[in-house]
Scaffold this motif. Sequence first.
Motif, PDB file in Angstrom:
ATOM      1  N   ILE A  77       0.863  -1.182   0.000  1.00 42.01           N
ATOM      2  CA  ILE A  77       0.000   0.000   0.000  1.00 42.01           C
ATOM      3  C   ILE A  77       0.899   1.231   0.000  1.00 42.01           C
ATOM      4  CG2 ILE A  77      -1.890   1.201   1.145  1.00 42.01           C
ATOM      5  CD1 ILE A  77      -2.551  -1.412   2.600  1.00 42.01           C
ATOM      6  N   THR A  78       0.774   2.049  -1.018  1.00 42.55           N
ATOM      7  CA  THR A  78       1.614   3.239  -1.134  1.00 42.55           C
ATOM      8  C   THR A  78       0.754   4.494  -1.107  1.00 42.55           C
ATOM      9  OG1 THR A  78       1.532   3.093  -3.541  1.00 42.55           O
ATOM     10  CG2 THR A  78       3.402   2.052  -2.448  1.00 42.55           C
ATOM     11  N   PRO A  79       1.251   5.556  -0.458  1.00 41.65           N
ATOM     12  CA  PRO A  79       0.495   6.805  -0.414  1.00 41.65           C
ATOM     13  C   PRO A  79       0.350   7.412  -1.799  1.00 41.65           C
ATOM     14  CG  PRO A  79       2.255   6.794   1.229  1.00 41.65           C
ATOM     15  CD  PRO A  79       2.500   5.641   0.311  1.00 41.65           C
ATOM     16  N   ASN A  80      -0.815   7.972  -2.079  1.00 46.05           N
ATOM     17  CA  ASN A  80      -1.046   8.642  -3.356  1.00 46.05           C
ATOM     18  C   ASN A  80      -0.170   9.872  -3.483  1.00 46.05           C
ATOM     19  OD1 ASN A  80      -2.955  10.765  -5.065  1.00 46.05           O
ATOM     20  ND2 ASN A  80      -3.042   8.669  -5.808  1.00 46.05           N
ATOM     21  N   VAL A  81       0.147  10.498  -2.335  1.00 43.77           N
ATOM     22  CA  VAL A  81       1.014  11.671  -2.333  1.00 43.77           C
ATOM     23  C   VAL A  81       2.195  11.388  -1.428  1.00 43.77           C
ATOM     24  CG1 VAL A  81       1.206  14.117  -1.774  1.00 43.77           C
ATOM     25  CG2 VAL A  81      -0.910  13.228  -2.747  1.00 43.77           C
ATOM     26  N   SER A  82       3.409  11.559  -1.936  1.00 45.72           N
ATOM     27  CA  SER A  82       4.619  11.314  -1.165  1.00 45.72           C
ATOM     28  C   SER A  82       5.603  12.459  -1.368  1.00 45.72           C
ATOM     29  CB  SER A  82       5.255   9.990  -1.601  1.00 45.72           C
ATOM     30  OG  SER A  82       6.444   9.746  -0.902  1.00 45.72           O
ATOM     31  N   TYR A 266      -7.754   0.733  -0.513  1.00 44.72           N
ATOM     32  CA  TYR A 266      -8.626   0.009  -1.451  1.00 44.72           C
ATOM     33  C   TYR A 266      -7.889  -0.316  -2.749  1.00 44.72           C
ATOM     34  CZ  TYR A 266     -12.715  -1.103  -4.308  1.00 44.72           C
ATOM     35  OH  TYR A 266     -13.615  -1.733  -5.129  1.00 44.72           O
ATOM     36  N   ASP A 267      -7.190   0.677  -3.300  1.00 42.18           N
ATOM     37  CA  ASP A 267      -6.534   0.504  -4.598  1.00 42.18           C
ATOM     38  C   ASP A 267      -5.477  -0.592  -4.585  1.00 42.18           C
ATOM     39  OD1 ASP A 267      -8.106   2.518  -5.571  1.00 42.18           O
ATOM     40  OD2 ASP A 267      -6.548   4.064  -5.505  1.00 42.18           O
ATOM     41  N   ALA A 268      -4.863  -0.833  -3.416  1.00 42.52           N
ATOM     42  CA  ALA A 268      -3.794  -1.836  -3.332  1.00 42.52           C
ATOM     43  C   ALA A 268      -4.317  -3.253  -3.525  1.00 42.52           C
ATOM     44  CB  ALA A 268      -3.083  -1.732  -1.981  1.00 42.52           C
ATOM     45  N   GLU A 315       1.639  -1.140   8.271  1.00 41.76           N
ATOM     46  CA  GLU A 315       2.870  -0.573   7.704  1.00 41.76           C
ATOM     47  C   GLU A 315       2.572   0.710   6.943  1.00 41.76           C
ATOM     48  OE1 GLU A 315       4.597  -3.675   5.369  1.00 41.76           O
ATOM     49  OE2 GLU A 315       5.566  -4.655   7.106  1.00 41.76           O
ATOM     50  N   TYR A 316       1.455   0.716   6.218  1.00 44.16           N
ATOM     51  CA  TYR A 316       1.049   1.921   5.480  1.00 44.16           C
ATOM     52  C   TYR A 316       0.726   3.062   6.445  1.00 44.16           C
ATOM     53  CZ  TYR A 316      -2.223   5.068   3.152  1.00 44.16           C
ATOM     54  OH  TYR A 316      -2.875   6.184   2.690  1.00 44.16           O
ATOM     55  N   LEU A 317      -0.003   2.758   7.517  1.00 45.96           N
ATOM     56  CA  LEU A 317      -0.384   3.787   8.482  1.00 45.96           C
ATOM     57  C   LEU A 317       0.832   4.346   9.225  1.00 45.96           C
ATOM     58  CD1 LEU A 317      -3.582   2.123  10.010  1.00 45.96           C
ATOM     59  CD2 LEU A 317      -3.501   3.976   8.333  1.00 45.96           C
ATOM     60  N   ALA A 318       1.901   3.542   9.289  1.00 47.63           N
ATOM     61  CA  ALA A 318       3.112   3.973  10.004  1.00 47.63           C
ATOM     62  C   ALA A 318       4.045   4.819   9.136  1.00 47.63           C
ATOM     63  CB  ALA A 318       3.862   2.752  10.522  1.00 47.63           C
ATOM     64  N   LEU A 319       3.772   4.919   7.822  1.00 49.47           N
ATOM     65  CA  LEU A 319       4.623   5.727   6.949  1.00 49.47           C
ATOM     66  C   LEU A 319       4.544   7.201   7.330  1.00 49.47           C
ATOM     67  CD1 LEU A 319       3.735   4.135   3.479  1.00 49.47           C
ATOM     68  CD2 LEU A 319       5.882   3.871   4.723  1.00 49.47           C
TER      69      LEU A 319
END
Length: 348
Positions: A77-82, A266-268, A315-319
Amino acid sequence: MKYSNDQFKELEDQLKIADKSKEQLRSKIMKSTYKNKKSHFKKYGWIAAACMLFIVISPFYSTTMASIVEKVLPISITPNVSDGQQNPDLTSKLFKLVEKEGYTVNSVGTTPSPFTIEISLVLKESTLKQAKEDLESKITNYLYENGYDEYELKIIEAPEVPNNERGEDSKKLYDQVREIVKEVFASYGYAEEAEYELAGIKGTDATTIVTIDMPDHIEESKEIIADIEKEIELQNLDVKGIEVNTFNLEHRQQDNRWSFISSDIYDAMAGKSTYQLAGLSYNVKKGHSYVWIKTDLDEPLSQEHIEEIEKAVQEYLALPETKEQIRNDEYTIQFLLKNGESFVEITS
């Protein structure tokens, strides 16, 4: 019968095939996928292909390789904005892929249940039939490489849009009004609020109304509206009146943040048969964010898959990028069975 890690490793070694053979097998699977418009294979690379090959020979390979395949590709799962930059999602990547083939893209979109990818093309010298012949295999191949194994692909011709001068006039008027609203809000010290879409227009040319969304914490709302009216008159804009609606800015900001977070999750997993995603909804109530990811599953996934989902979401929420979005929000994220029962729940 249980198998040790060494036995699994030995099995994988036995199933290794030459690069040329793997490519031939992969091509054969892809042709079958294209013919049926929808993949019925788990596209997890050559191990999955080997599984399809050996399933006919022995039930042992079917059961064991299925277990291996489940572990091959973890959820990412990757953030849409980084780092302040927009990360390309599936639709933007497909947009670029099609453009690279020399076609003009009108739009690329997805819809759930069944997961459908629709690509709308502006066709000039080519026919829709030719475009499909040129693009379908390349798109299917890209989806194959990225783990999408349950989807419908639609390539359509974009309808002709008539030259609409009235529509252009409305857009120009909206841009002018929006600029006035931003400048007036900023002059009262509300530049941050002005960055949100606070202005809108509705009605016909004869009855055009400007709508203003006013954050409910602003005490100078009457003065701000009066200044907006004066500026509209000074610029001689064709506006018949102003309609004001108040809203809670913190609630809207939180709602906006969780629209991105819920979409990332969802997209992941969308378009991947293991998860059978069917829809997404979210809501912010009394400062608590709720996300519901709906599936078409009648029964919960295996414990291994549930742990994988929980691990990927955590892991995504911890980014750092996600933490910045979440701030101090309380949240509940649930994956739901077809009957609405939760089988995965992650809370703050």
